[in-house]
Design a protein around this motif. Sequence first.
Motif, PDB file in Angstrom:
ATOM      1  N   MET A 298      30.501 -41.116 118.662  1.00 33.79           N
ATOM      2  CA  MET A 298      29.521 -40.370 119.455  1.00 33.79           C
ATOM      3  C   MET A 298      28.131 -40.431 118.827  1.00 33.79           C
ATOM      4  N   THR A 299      28.065 -40.452 117.502  1.00 31.95           N
ATOM      5  CA  THR A 299      26.769 -40.616 116.838  1.00 31.95           C
ATOM      6  C   THR A 299      26.172 -41.969 117.181  1.00 31.95           C
ATOM      7  N   PHE A 300      27.003 -43.004 117.162  1.00 31.83           N
ATOM      8  CA  PHE A 300      26.533 -44.341 117.538  1.00 31.83           C
ATOM      9  C   PHE A 300      26.061 -44.357 118.990  1.00 31.83           C
ATOM     10  N   VAL A 301      26.839 -43.737 119.876  1.00 32.68           N
ATOM     11  CA  VAL A 301      26.471 -43.699 121.292  1.00 32.68           C
ATOM     12  C   VAL A 301      25.143 -42.977 121.493  1.00 32.68           C
ATOM     13  N   ALA A 302      24.961 -41.860 120.803  1.00 33.63           N
ATOM     14  CA  ALA A 302      23.757 -41.054 120.984  1.00 33.63           C
ATOM     15  C   ALA A 302      22.515 -41.713 120.393  1.00 33.63           C
ATOM     16  N   ARG A 303      22.685 -42.453 119.289  1.00 34.99           N
ATOM     17  CA  ARG A 303      21.515 -42.970 118.570  1.00 34.99           C
ATOM     18  C   ARG A 303      21.267 -44.451 118.747  1.00 34.99           C
ATOM     19  N   ARG A 304      22.305 -45.222 119.114  1.00 37.05           N
ATOM     20  CA  ARG A 304      22.165 -46.674 119.097  1.00 37.05           C
ATOM     21  C   ARG A 304      22.383 -47.351 120.446  1.00 37.05           C
ATOM     22  N   THR A 305      22.676 -46.597 121.487  1.00 35.09           N
ATOM     23  CA  THR A 305      22.935 -47.216 122.782  1.00 35.09           C
ATOM     24  C   THR A 305      21.872 -46.815 123.800  1.00 35.09           C
ATOM     25  N   ARG A 306      21.762 -47.642 124.839  1.00 34.10           N
ATOM     26  CA  ARG A 306      20.813 -47.342 125.908  1.00 34.10           C
ATOM     27  C   ARG A 306      21.183 -46.037 126.602  1.00 34.10           C
ATOM     28  N   PHE A 307      22.497 -45.822 126.794  1.00 32.22           N
ATOM     29  CA  PHE A 307      22.959 -44.587 127.424  1.00 32.22           C
ATOM     30  C   PHE A 307      22.488 -43.368 126.638  1.00 32.22           C
ATOM     31  N   GLY A 308      22.638 -43.410 125.310  1.00 25.90           N
ATOM     32  CA  GLY A 308      22.203 -42.290 124.483  1.00 25.90           C
ATOM     33  C   GLY A 308      20.710 -42.047 124.577  1.00 25.90           C
ATOM     34  N   ARG A 309      19.936 -43.124 124.566  1.00 22.66           N
ATOM     35  CA  ARG A 309      18.475 -42.965 124.691  1.00 22.66           C
ATOM     36  C   ARG A 309      18.111 -42.373 126.048  1.00 22.66           C
ATOM     37  N   TYR A 310      18.825 -42.789 127.079  1.00 22.62           N
ATOM     38  CA  TYR A 310      18.560 -42.242 128.410  1.00 22.62           C
ATOM     39  C   TYR A 310      18.865 -40.748 128.452  1.00 22.62           C
ATOM     40  N   VAL A 311      19.959 -40.337 127.817  1.00 20.23           N
ATOM     41  CA  VAL A 311      20.340 -38.927 127.804  1.00 20.23           C
ATOM     42  C   VAL A 311      19.236 -38.076 127.181  1.00 20.23           C
ATOM     43  N   PHE A 312      18.729 -38.505 126.033  1.00 22.61           N
ATOM     44  CA  PHE A 312      17.685 -37.727 125.363  1.00 22.61           C
ATOM     45  C   PHE A 312      16.361 -37.813 126.121  1.00 22.61           C
ATOM     46  N   ALA A 313      16.115 -38.929 126.788  1.00 24.82           N
ATOM     47  CA  ALA A 313      14.904 -39.040 127.597  1.00 24.82           C
ATOM     48  C   ALA A 313      14.947 -38.078 128.778  1.00 24.82           C
ATOM     49  N   ILE A 314      16.122 -37.974 129.405  1.00 23.50           N
ATOM     50  CA  ILE A 314      16.275 -37.038 130.522  1.00 23.50           C
ATOM     51  C   ILE A 314      16.104 -35.607 130.045  1.00 23.50           C
ATOM     52  N   GLY A 315      16.672 -35.285 128.895  1.00 22.65           N
ATOM     53  CA  GLY A 315      16.528 -33.938 128.360  1.00 22.65           C
ATOM     54  C   GLY A 315      15.113 -33.611 127.957  1.00 22.65           C
TER      55      GLY A 315
END
Length: 437
Positions: A298-315
């Motif tokens: 989950m750390t990899f998903v949140a910090r290293r993937t496009r999906f994770g970047r999108y999540v934080f961008a939306i927030g």
Amino acid sequence: MSQATTGPTATAGGAKGEGGLKGFIRATEIDTRMLGMVGALLVIWVVFHFLSGGIFLTPRNLWNLTVQTASIAVMATGMVLVIVTRNIDLSVGSILGFTGMAMAALQVDILPGLLGFNSPFSWIITLAVGVMIGIAIGGLQGYVIAFLGVPAFIVTLGGLLVWRGGAWWLTSGRTVAPLDDTFRLMGGGATGSLGETWTWILALVACVAVAISLVMARRRRVRFGFPLRPVWAEATMAAIAGAVILGAAWILNSYHWPSAIARRYAEAQGIEAPEGGLQIGYGVAVPVLIAIVVGIVMTFVARRTRFGRYVFAIGGNPEAAELAGINTRWVLMKVFMLMGALAALGAAISTARLNAATNALGTLDELYVIAAAVIGGTSLAGGAGTIIGAMLGALVMQSLQSGMVLLGVDSPLQSIVVGIVLVVAVWIDTVYRRRAA
């Protein structure tokens, strides 16, 4: 080597001549909120150890504490992404209860007639079906939230009632047990642990991984021209991390199997037990290993993937994220699907640990999961949160509960304490954001 100690790229540690604790924090770039949470956790442990007469900080209690934390920690990693997108999921406890009951009914009532008892494929099929049910539930709720525009609070509050009732409806309220022997390994216990040897191997591999990650991070900073931490700061961080990992392995290995289980194991293996009996350490429990792997992924998903970047961008700014071309609705739906899958994995851990599925399974878990995420630094305003922080928050919540149980505190008072801690955590987050602004 000169690049690490001279020149403008070596100023990440703060102003020259700055010493003391502030200088150390600046040099190592440690998150002060994370440091404060670790300090609070240590205070909680010391206080409960003193009040319990020296019981809390024993290998046995700490081993049980890690196992009890596993399912909450797994779900808290998903709750971070949910809250980061400025939403909430009140249904995770009920999803856990529903998927747990479904998995138990599958392996007790259905699979034995198809595959026989204790088939080597039963646990795989059970886990796969449970995770798919969790994804389907999360996807349904995410669709209503993202595409139909119903607030997440209302949808998941309805889900809390629907899936709790669904868990009862599946088996008409009966407790489903016992579970498949292999499936039960996910709950820990004597056989559901790695043992001393593999625990030490895992600890050494983790130490090497920490060192490699620090080296790779330093190389990336050099490549992109970012400021470098002083060499002594990186060496100190590696040493502290290694000491924590090896210390944890030593504590978990210090908790030994009960003498009766060790004796039966010796008889089954034809081992001559020494005087005083065999001393076999539990080591890392399987549910704890699952939680660690989930945390890393989950750390990899949140910090290293496009999906994770999108999540934080939306927030951070939903309108700007949509204008930037991000399919915010689809991303939001995937966040809830991921949350459903993690709730199902938490259900597997919980049911395996109990060797049964009951209607009370997962009750109030939504409170502990949300509290763990918030205590771990996830902002309810969205856009900020860390996976490791949420997992530490889960450990804080479970430490409070475990300590109160050891002290004989009544269950209603335990709920009062947890509620107060949650309110205080949100207040601290509010104060922190105001000062940061």
